[in-house]
Scaffold this motif. Structure first.
Motif: not given
Length: 261
Positions: A122, A125-126, A178, A181-182, A185, A231, A233-234
């Protein structure tokens, strides 16, 4: 009465010689002489005579290949057999050789051995998000169009920065994991713990991450694109093709059930 002209002695000798040669040929190849009686084309004797005629000549001569000036003295290179690699259907319809460099770990657990844990996955991806920011900043300075998602340009930039461990096939392969996960969680951590206790491999865990996302798409009117876009992050990641297919399949099942009801 005119006297008959005598033939020269040399001509008579040649005629005799040719007759002797014909006689020798008949002695050497008696089967080559045509029979006086007509043959029955349907009989076995006719087939045997044709077969014997075809075999006239020095033994083994027909088996030798005719020499070629182009290939003489040159041997054709032998092709090496290709290794058959295990393949798994990838995202976006491509088939790539897949490896699983990860093992299922619980949150905060450090992986042991040569493979990495899911926290490390994960974190990749960050890192991609940070590389995208750098690419966007350089594009603004050059007056070019800024990419809004993680594209091949971002992966090339990451490689130039020394992050060759980040590549498109691997990141696209686990992007839905991922996403879970976002988005949820708690559900993601529950699956990690459950599959860790079972001793399941990362491939089985990866497949299980699809279904909570399908349920989320159902609750949002099957708009999986909107689930990603809302989202922070997505929104920089493309929705996997396999996830779209599963949502479409489940939507069709729901529609069929409503019709029959």
């Amino acid at each position: 009465m005119p006297h008959a002209r005598k033939m020269p002695q040399c001509i008579v000798g040649n005629i005799a010689g040719t007759r002797e040669q014909r006689g020798d040929n008949v002695m050497m190849f008696p089967e080559a002489v045509a029979p006086n009686a007509p043959l029955n084309l349907n009989s076995k004797d006719h087939v045997q005579q044709e077969h014997s005629h075809a075999q006239i000549g020095p033994p083994g001569l027909l088996a030798l290949p005719e020499p070629s000036s182009d290939n003489e003295g040159h041997k054709l290179p032998r092709k090496k057999p290709k290794r058959r690699l295990l393949r798994e259907p990838g995202e976006d319809g491509d088939d790539r050789t897949r490896e699983h460099p990860f093992i299922v770990t619980e949150p905060g657990e450090v992986a042991r051995g040569k493979k990495n844990g899911l926290d490390y996955l994960f974190d990749l991806y960050e890192q991609c998000a940070r590389f995208l920011d750098e690419v966007q900043q350089m594009a603004r300075e050059r007056g070019e169009k800024c990419p809004t998602k993680v594209t091949n340009q971002v992966f090339r930039h990451a490689k130039l920065k020394g992050a060759s461990y980040i590549n498109k096939p691997k990141m696209r392969h686990y992007v839905h994991c991922y996403a879970l996960h976002c988005l949820d969680k708690e559900k993601s951590n529950f699956l990690r713990k459950q599959f860790k206790e079972r001793g399941e491999n990362v491939g089985a865990w990866r497949q299980a991450c699809y279904y909570p996302l399908v349920d989320m798409a159902r609750d949002n009117g099957w708009d999986i694109e909107g689930v990603f876009a809302r989202n922070e992050k997505l929104r920089i990641w493309y929705v996997p093709t396999r996830l779209r297919q599963l949502c479409h399949l489940e939507k069709s099942k729901d529609s069929d059930s409503c019709i029959y009801d």
